[in-house]
Design a protein around this motif. Structure first.
Motif, PDB file in Angstrom:
ATOM      1  N   VAL A 244      11.198   4.477  -0.227  1.00 51.74           N
ATOM      2  CA  VAL A 244      10.044   4.725  -0.870  1.00 51.74           C
ATOM      3  C   VAL A 244       9.064   5.586   0.464  1.00 51.74           C
ATOM      4  CG1 VAL A 244       7.806   3.126  -0.114  1.00 51.74           C
ATOM      5  CG2 VAL A 244       9.636   2.743  -2.184  1.00 51.74           C
ATOM      6  N   MET A 245       9.684   5.714   1.442  1.00 50.09           N
ATOM      7  CA  MET A 245       8.885   6.366   2.885  1.00 50.09           C
ATOM      8  C   MET A 245       9.406   7.597   2.771  1.00 50.09           C
ATOM      9  SD  MET A 245      10.370   3.267   6.029  1.00 50.09           S
ATOM     10  CE  MET A 245       9.585   5.083   7.509  1.00 50.09           C
ATOM     11  N   GLN A 246      10.150   7.649   2.129  1.00 44.05           N
ATOM     12  CA  GLN A 246      10.355   9.235   2.353  1.00 44.05           C
ATOM     13  C   GLN A 246       9.688   9.950   0.935  1.00 44.05           C
ATOM     14  OE1 GLN A 246      14.628   9.254   1.067  1.00 44.05           O
ATOM     15  NE2 GLN A 246      14.927   9.540   3.307  1.00 44.05           N
TER      16      GLN A 246
ATOM     17  N   LEU B  16      12.967  14.408   6.211  1.00 40.43           N
ATOM     18  CA  LEU B  16      12.132  13.451   6.124  1.00 40.43           C
ATOM     19  C   LEU B  16      13.077  12.667   6.938  1.00 40.43           C
ATOM     20  CD1 LEU B  16      12.774  13.551   1.670  1.00 40.43           C
ATOM     21  CD2 LEU B  16      11.034  14.828   3.448  1.00 40.43           C
ATOM     22  N   TYR B  17      12.355  11.166   6.169  1.00 43.11           N
ATOM     23  CA  TYR B  17      12.934  10.183   7.108  1.00 43.11           C
ATOM     24  C   TYR B  17      14.391   9.278   7.333  1.00 43.11           C
ATOM     25  CZ  TYR B  17       7.634  10.011   8.067  1.00 43.11           C
ATOM     26  OH  TYR B  17       6.031   9.538   7.818  1.00 43.11           O
ATOM     27  N   SER B  18      14.433   9.398   8.267  1.00 43.43           N
ATOM     28  CA  SER B  18      15.893   8.680   8.576  1.00 43.43           C
ATOM     29  C   SER B  18      17.064   7.120   9.158  1.00 43.43           C
ATOM     30  CB  SER B  18      17.432   9.281   7.614  1.00 43.43           C
ATOM     31  OG  SER B  18      17.498   9.916   9.185  1.00 43.43           O
ATOM     32  N   ASN B  19      17.381   6.804   8.996  1.00 44.72           N
ATOM     33  CA  ASN B  19      17.710   5.395  10.324  1.00 44.72           C
ATOM     34  C   ASN B  19      18.971   6.669  11.086  1.00 44.72           C
ATOM     35  OD1 ASN B  19      19.819   5.403   9.051  1.00 44.72           O
ATOM     36  ND2 ASN B  19      20.217   2.936   9.328  1.00 44.72           N
ATOM     37  N   ASP B  20      18.361   7.935  11.757  1.00 50.25           N
ATOM     38  CA  ASP B  20      19.981   8.117  12.353  1.00 50.25           C
ATOM     39  C   ASP B  20      19.560   8.392  13.706  1.00 50.25           C
ATOM     40  OD1 ASP B  20      17.312   9.847  12.929  1.00 50.25           O
ATOM     41  OD2 ASP B  20      17.816  12.229  12.327  1.00 50.25           O
TER      42      ASP B  20
END
Length: 277
Positions: free
Chosen positions: A176-178, A101-105
């Motif tokens: 919310v993006m996830q 899922l989306y993250s800021n990794d």
């Protein structure tokens, strides 16, 4: 299949609390004694040294005579092992998969955090301090990677795609993006029946659930009833505690929604009966 006998499935979701060694036998019994057939578990330590000098696995006492099948999804390498989510089931599964899922990794500070997670050891105080220092310096800007797992099960001739996830708590924007990404994943799934469970960490409001509500059925929030599933009053930023849910495609009817009170974790299990229409 006799149309007068619809297929039913008793489903649960349970966040185990990863920061301590739990009575996993008792946690399993909470689900088993309530006749749960399949459940998503979150905060699963998997063969790591986070809590003891020897490798610890949260699933050890979950898989047995009742829950004969399990599938673990690794979210992050942690303490010489892994950490993530798992599905336990009385029914065998035919396939399994993981999506990130989306993250800021990609953030450089998150790179330090991911390294600190992997290096963390129960016996080594310096690795514990490294983690504490990072959390103290960067706070909520450190974001764990997040995943959603999918297994395909068959109940009385009907195939069901069963998803499990643990959504980010760091920010509403990321969450919310996830949520929107999960909706896309579910909509693209060719399975006739779809279920997703998990700790969705929607702790600021109940309105974000509208992202799901138009196209799916929700157990928590059904008919406007929100059930607290997080039971520890230790976070002043939390505005609602109804953060765990069971979500289904519209062709599944949800009934008998309940929680099972226990102090074995900071969450309690959420359980519901599903009827395939």
């Amino acid at each position: 299949m006799n149309s007068s006998s619809p297929v039913t499935l008793r489903v649960g979701t349970y966040n185990l609390l990863s920061s301590r060694i739990n009575d996993t036998n008792e946690q399993r019994r909470l689900l088993e004694n309530n006749n749960v057939e399949i459940a998503g578990l979150q905060e699963v330590n998997y063969d790591n040294y986070r809590l003891s000098k020897t490798k610890y696995n949260s699933l050890t006492n979950f898989v047995g005579d009742h829950f004969q099948y399990s599938y673990f999804g690794n979210t992050i390498n942690f303490a010489g092992g892994q950490y993530g989510i798992a599905t336990i089931s009385t029914l065998p599964y035919r396939s399994e998969s993981v999506k990130h899922l989306y993250s800021n990794d990609s953030d450089k500070n998150n790179d330090k955090f991911i390294a600190a997670c992997e290096n963390y050891r129960f016996e080594d105080k310096s690795t514990i301090k490294d983690m504490e220092d990072l959390r103290s310096e960067y706070g909520m800007s450190l974001v764990e990677p997040r995943i959603v797992t999918r297994i395909l099960i068959n109940k009385d001739g009907q195939e069901i795609a069963f998803y499990n996830t643990h959504i980010s708590y760091a920010s509403t924007k990321l969450r919310v993006m996830q949520f929107k990404q999960l909706v896309e994943i579910l909509e693209q799934d060719d399975a006739e029946y779809k279920v997703i469970v998990g700790d969705f960490n929607a702790d600021r409001n109940t309105t974000d659930w509208k992202i799901f509500a138009d196209k799916f059925n929700l157990a928590n929030g059904q008919e406007g009833v929100w059930r607290d599933t997080y039971i520890v009053d230790d976070d002043p930023t939390m505005r609602v505690n109804s953060i765990d849910n069971i979500i289904t495609s519209k062709n599944i009817t949800i009934s008998n929604v309940q929680t099972v009170y226990s102090t074995e974790s900071d969450h309690i299990p959420l359980i519901a009966d599903l009827t395939l229409n």
